[in-house]
Design a protein around this motif. Structure first.
Motif, PDB file in Angstrom:
ATOM      1  N   LEU A  60       0.937  -1.306   0.175  1.00  0.00           N
ATOM      2  CA  LEU A  60       0.075  -0.116   0.044  1.00  0.00           C
ATOM      3  C   LEU A  60       0.910   1.111  -0.022  1.00  0.00           C
ATOM      4  O   LEU A  60       0.510   2.206  -0.881  1.00  0.00           O
ATOM      5  CB  LEU A  60      -1.060  -0.028   1.337  1.00  0.00           C
ATOM      6  N   PHE A  61       1.871   1.384   0.786  1.00  0.00           N
ATOM      7  CA  PHE A  61       2.714   2.626   0.908  1.00  0.00           C
ATOM      8  C   PHE A  61       3.264   2.855  -0.477  1.00  0.00           C
ATOM      9  O   PHE A  61       3.597   3.579  -0.834  1.00  0.00           O
ATOM     10  CB  PHE A  61       3.754   2.515   1.961  1.00  0.00           C
ATOM     11  N   SER A  62       4.216   1.668  -0.734  1.00  0.00           N
ATOM     12  CA  SER A  62       4.901   1.844  -1.951  1.00  0.00           C
ATOM     13  C   SER A  62       4.106   1.935  -3.259  1.00  0.00           C
ATOM     14  O   SER A  62       4.460   3.278  -3.935  1.00  0.00           O
ATOM     15  CB  SER A  62       6.192   0.665  -2.157  1.00  0.00           C
ATOM     16  N   GLY A  63       3.276   1.474  -3.465  1.00  0.00           N
ATOM     17  CA  GLY A  63       2.228   1.789  -4.263  1.00  0.00           C
ATOM     18  C   GLY A  63       1.589   3.110  -4.338  1.00  0.00           C
ATOM     19  O   GLY A  63       1.492   3.881  -5.447  1.00  0.00           O
ATOM     20  N   GLY A  64       1.170   3.437  -3.220  1.00  0.00           N
ATOM     21  CA  GLY A  64       0.716   4.811  -3.027  1.00  0.00           C
ATOM     22  C   GLY A  64       1.782   5.879  -3.420  1.00  0.00           C
ATOM     23  O   GLY A  64       1.249   6.972  -3.882  1.00  0.00           O
TER      24      GLY A  64
END
Length: 423
Positions: A63-67
């Motif tokens: 979620l964080f890397s993609g976001g």
């Protein structure tokens, strides 16, 4: 913290964030590196904190890397890449563990094996994702769904079942990975084949329209030839009467009426070698002339290819030109100008602009899905433009209004992963 923790954190950073920089063609700045390094440290701590439930750390990483990369690139595929990276790490980790266990290798060797296997796997994935980038959105959603299902299967197999490391378990994961890869490859081949057929149909339609323009031009040439003798007789009459002023007026009238828009349009397009593009533009320009819209074309160099798929190029220019005609027809002096310029061997610039009476308080509004200036709620199609261009990180679109002109500038850069010479 221990040396092992920082080594693990660095390895995780190279795999997760390094891969996303590579896949999304993002050049890291100092600020980006600082943010991602800090985030990676927190993610690495979460792995140790959530050891009994490692899926939490994996979800947080995705979620964080993609976001983060979605905020940088505005490409939804960043989340897909993040999920796939997690999936790729599992078989890579298992393959390296089997070798370490079999040959009693050191921890440093283990880390190097992970990096080597992952780099090879990532390269193969990027070759595959290049095909995915050009498929319709519904196919991309199908592939994302398959990736999520795979993530669940891999996680349950590895972390929930408490199965000891074995060649059999690795073989199962490898077989499933190969099966998934082959399935995706077959789906992509079918979709690409259908897109190829669509492109051929588009080329045939463009050829048909181009042929119609040639036929119209030939008819107008024959008409001019038929009237030529009468024009000469009329000129002879003015000369015999020595009516210079009348001859001047008559000459201006004749040159105006005998100047064929169709002939002029085709002359302006002589440097375009792309048949489908020439067919589309000849039809659009001819239609504009019938609507009493002045059209000026500037193509100083021969255009044999553009660094974009021809089917997408035709869709983009078709939308731009239709919007330009719709907007400029309400203007006191309706006019459209189109230029295709070769800036360098690796850069091309396409500009289309039109006179307009409209005021755009916020230019970004016109790219929204439900935006419309028509009473029948038909949109301008610029949302579709945005959806097409998100597959081309090598293209930059600049839209603005200046001195009564609505301008669309599209800079196209050569990028081997996103453009081919034969486009």
């Amino acid at each position: 913290m221990s040396l092992f923790f920082w080594a693990f954190s660095l390895l995780n950073y190279l795999i997760v964030f390094g891969s996303l920089f590579y896949l999304l063609h993002v050049r890291p700045t100092f600020k980006m590196l600082a943010i991602t390094l800090l985030a990676n440290t927190m993610l690495a701590m979460s792995v140790f904190y959530f050891t009994p439930a490692q899926w939490i750390a994996l979800v947080l990483s995705t979620l964080f890397s993609g976001g983060f990369f979605y905020c940088l690139t505005k490409q939804g595929i960043a989340f897909f890449h993040s999920l796939i990276i997690v999936l790729l790490v599992i078989p890579v980790e298992y393959a390296s563990l089997l070798l370490v266990d079999a040959f009693q290798l050191s921890t440093i060797t283990h880390a190097l094996l992970i990096l080597i296997f992952f780099v090879i796997t990532l390269y193969m994935y990027k070759k595959l994702i290049h095909k995915i980038a050009v498929v319709p959105l519904k196919i991309q959603l199908l592939l994302i769904t398959m990736a999520i299902i795979t993530f669940i299967i891999f996680y349950v197999t590895v972390f929930v079942g408490n199965i000891t490391l074995s060649l059999f378990q690795f073989s199962l994961l490898l077989c499933y990975s190969i099966f998934l890869f082959m399935t995706i490859n077959i789906v992509l081949k079918v979709v690409v084949k259908e897109m190829g057929l669509t492109q051929k149909e588009l080329a045939q339609q463009s050829f048909y329209e181009y042929t119609l323009q040639l036929e119209q031009m030939n008819r107008e040439i024959r008409q001019v030839q038929h009237d030529y003798s009468n024009i000469l007789l009329a000129i002879r009459g003015y000369i015999e009467k020595e009516d210079v002023e009348g001859l001047r007026n008559y000459f201006e009238k004749v040159t105006t009426t005998t100047q064929s828009p169709a002939i002029h349009s085709l002359q302006q397009l002589e440097n375009i070698q792309l048949l489908e593009l020439k067919g589309l533009l000849s039809a659009k320009i001819f239609k504009a002339h019938h609507l009493s819209i002045a059209v000026n074309i500037e193509i100083p160099n021969t255009i044999e290819h553009l660094f974009i798929e021809s089917i997408d190029l035709v869709r983009l220019i078709g939308i731009f030109f239709d919007n330009a005609m719709e907007a400029t027809i309400q203007h006191a002096t309706p006019k459209i100008e189109l230029a295709i310029l070769t800036i360098s061997e690796n850069e091309q610039l396409l500009i289309i602009r039109n006179t307009t009476n409209r005021n755009y308080s916020d230019i970004t509004e016109i790219f929204k899905e439900n935006y419309s200036t028509k009473s029948n709620n038909q949109g301008l199609g610029l949302y579709n433009v945005q959806q097409i261009l998100r597959h081309y990180p090598n293209i930059t679109l600049n839209t603005y209004v200046e001195d009564g002109w609505f301008v669309q500038e599209m800079m196209i850069e050569r990028e081997e992963e996103n453009a081919r010479r034969d486009m």
